[in-house]
Design an enzyme around this catalytic site. Structure first.
Site, mmCIF file in Angstrom:
data_model
loop_
_atom_site.group_PDB
_atom_site.id
_atom_site.type_symbol
_atom_site.label_atom_id
_atom_site.label_comp_id
_atom_site.label_asym_id
_atom_site.label_seq_id
_atom_site.Cartn_x
_atom_site.Cartn_y
_atom_site.Cartn_z
ATOM 1 N N LYS A 5 30.512 80.203 57.321
ATOM 2 C CA LYS A 5 31.407 80.842 56.347
ATOM 3 C C LYS A 5 32.801 80.283 56.552
ATOM 4 O O LYS A 5 33.131 79.834 57.645
ATOM 5 C CB LYS A 5 31.442 82.363 56.587
ATOM 6 C CG LYS A 5 31.930 83.155 55.406
ATOM 7 C CD LYS A 5 30.793 83.475 54.457
ATOM 8 C CE LYS A 5 31.245 84.188 53.205
ATOM 9 N NZ LYS A 5 30.085 84.699 52.442
ATOM 10 N N ASP B 287 32.802 82.917 47.304
ATOM 11 C CA ASP B 287 32.744 84.297 47.801
ATOM 12 C C ASP B 287 33.956 84.971 47.145
ATOM 13 O O ASP B 287 34.418 84.491 46.101
ATOM 14 C CB ASP B 287 32.822 84.329 49.344
ATOM 15 C CG ASP B 287 32.487 85.700 49.929
ATOM 16 O OD1 ASP B 287 31.295 86.028 50.036
ATOM 17 O OD2 ASP B 287 33.417 86.468 50.265
#
Ligand code: NDP
Ligand code: 2IT
Length: 449
Positions: free
Chosen positions: A129, A169
């Protein structure tokens, strides 16, 4: 949620000593370790190989400066991150978040969760991430472009189609992915699938935009059918957030006959007892990047209330938190239960606090953890990677059918794993166990790394 096994306790203690300032990461580690006890007891070889100590330590963490000029010619400096947490089953894979709250703890928790989520999809993707504390709100397109170009100039050193494949995201959607992709292509002189969520004209997959929200409802549908012999039809549904995940969760819920009565953003929530008009929401959010409060200008019969957590006081059958971490706390859970909620499924990552989850489980509410129920986004990213490798694209129906099949499989693998370990109905334990087992086998096979 507590960790009882002495080996897991020791591992958790070590993480606390090393990273005491990372509450979100510690939360995610607690949630996973507290459910893995029976697997660890069955496999003493994991302790001998230091498997859990390795699992909680990222393989690589990158932090970098992102300098860019705003429209007034002033230099701005943000912080960029990429946490490459685990590559046991495939290249690192996971989104990029642009939000002022972003810090290392948040990126680490998201990357850690992503390991198990990606494993559950059945596709070969490791966990990672990234993101930045950059705030896209109120920025011009030119500022967004300059920021994305600067961010990618540095990130491009560390990613690659077979190494690490980021996606969107919070705060990173089609526009940002486009600028990021363009800059990578320019720097490397290479057109390859180094990002997912790309536009359809340059290698993106059909249905990726809708995938997380649609996937969430495919999961909920299967869950209701197996665990309650019921369906989403006519269920009053409350969905927090009004971004990518929330909008397409609402769309699929409506298609399935549910009545979606509320949506929110970080300022407040709308309540439309007649059922939310999604055309209006899309025009506000996707069309002009507006605020959810603007809904009541077009639909005066609806109500707008300040403070987003108030959304959980609306009576509903199904609650789908789709905004951000820790947005549904113990008192919110209690309100939902008092008002007769039957099912809570996470579209966001870690939206429910640990004590809220425990309360749902103790109260017999059907609860699905995000790493299982929101895996449709990354699963479809995996399908995008697959199409890029083949230099081919599937039509929308083909992608949607694959997404549906993957979500149904995730539900059953999760449900079955919980049952196998004597925790029938505990999908949190089931998701962690099913996701972990594959990672553990791959790590054991690859030696001490
Ligand atoms: P978007 O940026 O499209 O939307 C985010 C939404 O959440 C907005 O409505 C935003 O409101 C709200 N929000 C953000 N921060 C907060 C906050 N601190 N408090 C209250 N509301 C907040 O993001 P996504 O829809 O893509 O992501 C939503 C969640 O889903 C995240 O947890 C993400 O990690 C998760 N997720 C996303 C996937 C994807 O494919 N996009 C896949 C799987 C999970 P505002 O406009 O006011 O900021
Ligand atoms: O949290 C997530 O799973 C995502 N933001 C999607 C990640 C991806 O690589 O598609």
């Amino acid at each position: 949620m507590s960790i009882k096994n002495p080996y897991l306790q020791k591992v958790y203690q070590q993480v606390c000593e090393r990273d005491p300032q990372q509450p979100e990461f510690l939360n995610a580690v607690t949630e996973v370790l507290s459910t893995l006890e029976p697997v660890i007891e069955k496999h003493p070889e994991f302790e001998a190989a230091g498997l859990m100590e390795r699992l909680v330590e990222p393989e690589r963490m990158i932090q970098f400066r992102v300098a860019w000029q705003d429209d007034n010619g002033k230099t701005q400096v943000n912080r960029g991150y990429r946490v490459q947490f685990n590559s046991a089953i495939g290249p690192y894979k996971g989104g990029l978040r642009f939000h002022p709250s972003v810090n290392l703890s948040i990126i680490k928790f998201l990357a850690f969760e992503q390991i198990f989520k990606n494993s559950l999809t059945g596709l070969p993707m490791g966990g990672g991430k990234g993101g930045s504390d950059f705030d896209p709100k109120g920025k011009s397109d030119a500022e967004i472009m300059r920021f994305c170009q600067s961010f990618m100039t540095e990130l491009s050193r560390y990613i690659g189609a077979e190494t690490d494949v980021p996606a969107g995201d919070i705060g990173v959607g089609g526009r940002e992915i486009g600028y990021l992709f363009g800059q990578y292509k320019r720097i490397k002189n290479e057109f390859s699938g180094i990002l997912t969520g790309k536009g359809l004209t340059y290698g993106g997959s059909l249905v990726r935009t809708q995938a997380t929200g649609y996937g969430l409802l495919y999961f909920v549908q299967e869950m209701l059918s197996v665990m309650a012999q019921d369906s989403p039809k006519d269920k009053v549904t409350v969905i927090s957030g009004s971004g990518n995940v929330a909008i397409y969760a609402a769309e699929k819920a409506q298609e399935m006959g549910a009545k979606v009565v509320a949506l929110s953003d970080s300022n407040g929530y709308i309540y439309d007892p007649n059922g939310i008009d999604l055309h209006v929401v899309k025009e506000i959010k996707e069309g002009r990047r507006g605020r959810i409060s603007e809904y009541v200008k077009t639909v005066p019969s609806a109500e707008y209330h300040e403070q987003c957590r108030g959304i959980w006081s609306i009576p509903c059958d199904i609650a789908l938190p789709c905004a951000t971490q820790n947005e549904l706390l113990l008192e919110d859970a209690q309100k939902l239960i008092d008002n007769g909620v039957k099912l809570v499924a996470e579209g966001a990552n870690m939206p429910c606090s640990l004590d809220a989850i425990a309360l749902f489980q103790q109260s017999g509410i059907l609860y699905a953890p995000g790493k299982a129920s929101n895996a449709g986004g990354v699963a479809t990213s995996g399908l995008e990677m697959c199409q890029n490798s083949m230099k081919y694209s599937w039509n929308a129906q083909e992608v949607d059918e694959k997404l549906h099949e993957i979500m149904v499989n995730i539900f059953h693998n999760t449900y079955d794993a919980a049952k196998e370990y004597g925790m029938e109905g505990n999908l949190l334990a089931g998701a962690n166990i099913a996701g972990f087992t594959k990672i553990a086998q791959a790590m054991m096979a690859q030696g001490i790394l």
